[in-house]
Write a protein that holds these residues in place. Sequence first.
Motif: not given
Length: 62
Positions: A1-3, A10-22, A26-32
Amino acid sequence: MVLAECGTHGLVDGAFDGVARASEHAFARQLVASLQPDMLLLADRSFNGYELWATPARRALT
């Protein structure tokens, strides 16, 4: 997921993890953490709820 910036895409930030755990929430909480007080955030309707938006709302008011 990207902000991303709407006008230039333009990309501000991004978050990623393994497909099974995505988890989009959770990504939104990281990007906040990358949001600045002068940013307007547009989010999909699946990102609703007080828990997700309480933190950025408090930061914007300080």
